[in-house]
Design an enzyme around this catalytic site. Structure first.
Site, PDB file in Angstrom:
ATOM      1  N   TYR A  34      11.207   8.898   1.117  1.00 30.42           N
ATOM      2  CA  TYR A  34      11.489   7.668  -0.194  1.00 30.42           C
ATOM      3  C   TYR A  34      11.652   8.195  -1.342  1.00 30.42           C
ATOM      4  O   TYR A  34      11.871   7.473  -2.225  1.00 30.42           O
ATOM      5  CB  TYR A  34       9.729   7.246  -0.430  1.00 30.42           C
ATOM      6  N   ARG A  89       7.926   0.445  13.368  1.00 32.82           N
ATOM      7  CA  ARG A  89       8.531  -0.048  12.067  1.00 32.82           C
ATOM      8  C   ARG A  89       9.686  -0.843  12.277  1.00 32.82           C
ATOM      9  O   ARG A  89      10.209  -1.514  11.346  1.00 32.82           O
ATOM     10  CB  ARG A  89       8.830   1.003  11.161  1.00 32.82           C
ATOM     11  N   SER A 110      13.023   2.629   2.641  1.00 34.72           N
ATOM     12  CA  SER A 110      13.746   3.569   3.781  1.00 34.72           C
ATOM     13  C   SER A 110      14.422   2.434   4.895  1.00 34.72           C
ATOM     14  O   SER A 110      14.178   1.247   4.842  1.00 34.72           O
ATOM     15  CB  SER A 110      12.612   4.234   4.657  1.00 34.72           C
ATOM     16  N   ARG A 147      13.599   4.507  12.043  1.00 30.59           N
ATOM     17  CA  ARG A 147      12.211   5.147  11.777  1.00 30.59           C
ATOM     18  C   ARG A 147      11.661   4.897  13.043  1.00 30.59           C
ATOM     19  O   ARG A 147      12.035   4.466  14.282  1.00 30.59           O
ATOM     20  CB  ARG A 147      11.724   5.151  10.726  1.00 30.59           C
ATOM     21  N   ASN A 201       8.043  -5.667  -1.267  1.00 29.19           N
ATOM     22  CA  ASN A 201       8.200  -4.563  -0.303  1.00 29.19           C
ATOM     23  C   ASN A 201       6.582  -4.570   0.141  1.00 29.19           C
ATOM     24  O   ASN A 201       5.836  -3.891  -0.549  1.00 29.19           O
ATOM     25  CB  ASN A 201       8.427  -3.313  -1.121  1.00 29.19           C
ATOM     26  N   ALA A 256       3.379  -1.043   4.556  1.00 35.47           N
ATOM     27  CA  ALA A 256       2.726  -0.997   6.121  1.00 35.47           C
ATOM     28  C   ALA A 256       2.266  -2.346   6.379  1.00 35.47           C
ATOM     29  O   ALA A 256       2.306  -2.592   7.657  1.00 35.47           O
ATOM     30  CB  ALA A 256       1.788   0.012   6.032  1.00 35.47           C
ATOM     31  N   HIS A 314      12.921  -2.894   1.467  1.00 36.18           N
ATOM     32  CA  HIS A 314      12.374  -1.414   2.062  1.00 36.18           C
ATOM     33  C   HIS A 314      13.175  -0.250   1.429  1.00 36.18           C
ATOM     34  O   HIS A 314      14.332  -0.510   1.638  1.00 36.18           O
ATOM     35  CB  HIS A 314      12.175  -1.675   3.571  1.00 36.18           C
ATOM     36  N   GLU A 334      12.985  -9.524   1.025  1.00 37.69           N
ATOM     37  CA  GLU A 334      11.982  -8.286   1.413  1.00 37.69           C
ATOM     38  C   GLU A 334      12.905  -7.165   1.278  1.00 37.69           C
ATOM     39  O   GLU A 334      14.107  -7.224   1.577  1.00 37.69           O
ATOM     40  CB  GLU A 334      12.066  -8.539   3.033  1.00 37.69           C
ATOM     41  N   ASP A 381       1.723 -15.867   6.387  1.00 46.81           N
ATOM     42  CA  ASP A 381       1.454 -17.058   5.983  1.00 46.81           C
ATOM     43  C   ASP A 381       1.459 -17.493   4.613  1.00 46.81           C
ATOM     44  O   ASP A 381       1.811 -18.570   4.337  1.00 46.81           O
ATOM     45  CB  ASP A 381       0.130 -17.299   6.622  1.00 46.81           C
ATOM     46  N   ARG A 426       4.829  10.932  -2.173  1.00 46.02           N
ATOM     47  CA  ARG A 426       4.761  10.540  -1.100  1.00 46.02           C
ATOM     48  C   ARG A 426       5.877  10.786  -0.125  1.00 46.02           C
ATOM     49  O   ARG A 426       6.883  10.186  -0.557  1.00 46.02           O
ATOM     50  CB  ARG A 426       4.396   8.981  -1.103  1.00 46.02           C
ATOM     51  N   PRO A 468       0.619  -1.330   0.181  1.00 45.24           N
ATOM     52  CA  PRO A 468      -0.022  -0.011  -0.110  1.00 45.24           C
ATOM     53  C   PRO A 468       0.821   1.205   0.104  1.00 45.24           C
ATOM     54  O   PRO A 468       1.791   1.242   0.824  1.00 45.24           O
ATOM     55  CB  PRO A 468      -0.711  -0.208   1.216  1.00 45.24           C
ATOM     56  N   ASN A 469       0.233   2.173  -0.698  1.00 44.42           N
ATOM     57  CA  ASN A 469       0.813   3.608  -0.693  1.00 44.42           C
ATOM     58  C   ASN A 469       2.169   3.651  -1.886  1.00 44.42           C
ATOM     59  O   ASN A 469       2.486   4.755  -1.797  1.00 44.42           O
ATOM     60  CB  ASN A 469       1.059   4.236   0.535  1.00 44.42           C
ATOM     61  N   HIS A 475       4.492  -4.743   9.119  1.00 41.64           N
ATOM     62  CA  HIS A 475       4.356  -4.547  10.288  1.00 41.64           C
ATOM     63  C   HIS A 475       2.994  -5.079  10.864  1.00 41.64           C
ATOM     64  O   HIS A 475       3.183  -5.130  12.082  1.00 41.64           O
ATOM     65  CB  HIS A 475       4.521  -3.012  10.747  1.00 41.64           C
TER      66      HIS A 475
END
Ligand code: DQA
Length: 146
Positions: A22, A110, A101, A106, A73, A76, A99, A97, A86, A17, A9-10, A79
């Site tokens: 970012y 996070r 940032s 942070r 990625n 949110a 990210h 994985e 699963d 953003r 998301p986002n 977290h």
């Protein structure tokens, strides 16, 4: 070699953003860079983004017999999402994985990723370059596993 890159998301609003965190690059531009880099390495990329947790779960489930590797990625949902954890656990292909940032630099909420235990490795804090490094890493893991 076929890989999928899943974005949560986002991330569709990268560029506008929180650019101080970012950067100014859009997701479209990251997609283009990933596809160019992958092509040079003879890898095909399915680049996916969704703001909806269930769509991400379904995409991960469908990856299990379609792709040789998966880069995620989860934004949110990293977290919060046991469902994504699963789903990742049932897909037995190399997974990384990413990210943009440095999540450890942070807010405290996070610092914990619910999904890290399901992946081969984690790249964070290196900006969009993290996606390129993840492609290189997953290529090596896939080759070494053959
Ligand atoms: C992120 C970090 C997450 O904490 C955040 O919720 C995001 C993006 C990153 O790429 O740095 O949306 O995954």
């Amino acid at each position: 070699m076929n890989i999928v890159i899943i974005n949560g998301p986002n991330l569709n609003l990268l560029g506008e953003r929180e650019p101080k965190i970012y950067g100014k690059e859009t997701l479209k531009s990251i997609e283009k860079k990933c596809k160019e880099h992958a092509k040079k390495n003879k890898i095909k990329v399915d680049f996916f983004q969704s703001n909806i947790e269930g769509e991400i779960v379904t995409k991960i489930q469908k990856s299990r017999d379609k792709f040789d590797g998966l880069i995620i990625n989860a934004a949110a949902f990293t977290h919060t999402s046991v469902a994504i954890l699963d789903a990742l656990n049932l897909v037995k292909i190399p997974k990384i994985e990413v990210h943009i940032s440095n999540i450890f630099h942070r807010e405290e909420f996070r610092h914990k990723s619910l999904i890290s235990s399901a992946v081969n490795g984690l790249i964070c804090g290196l900006g969009s370059q993290g996606y390129i490094l993840a492609i290189d890493a997953i290529k090596k893991i896939i080759k070494d596993n053959k």
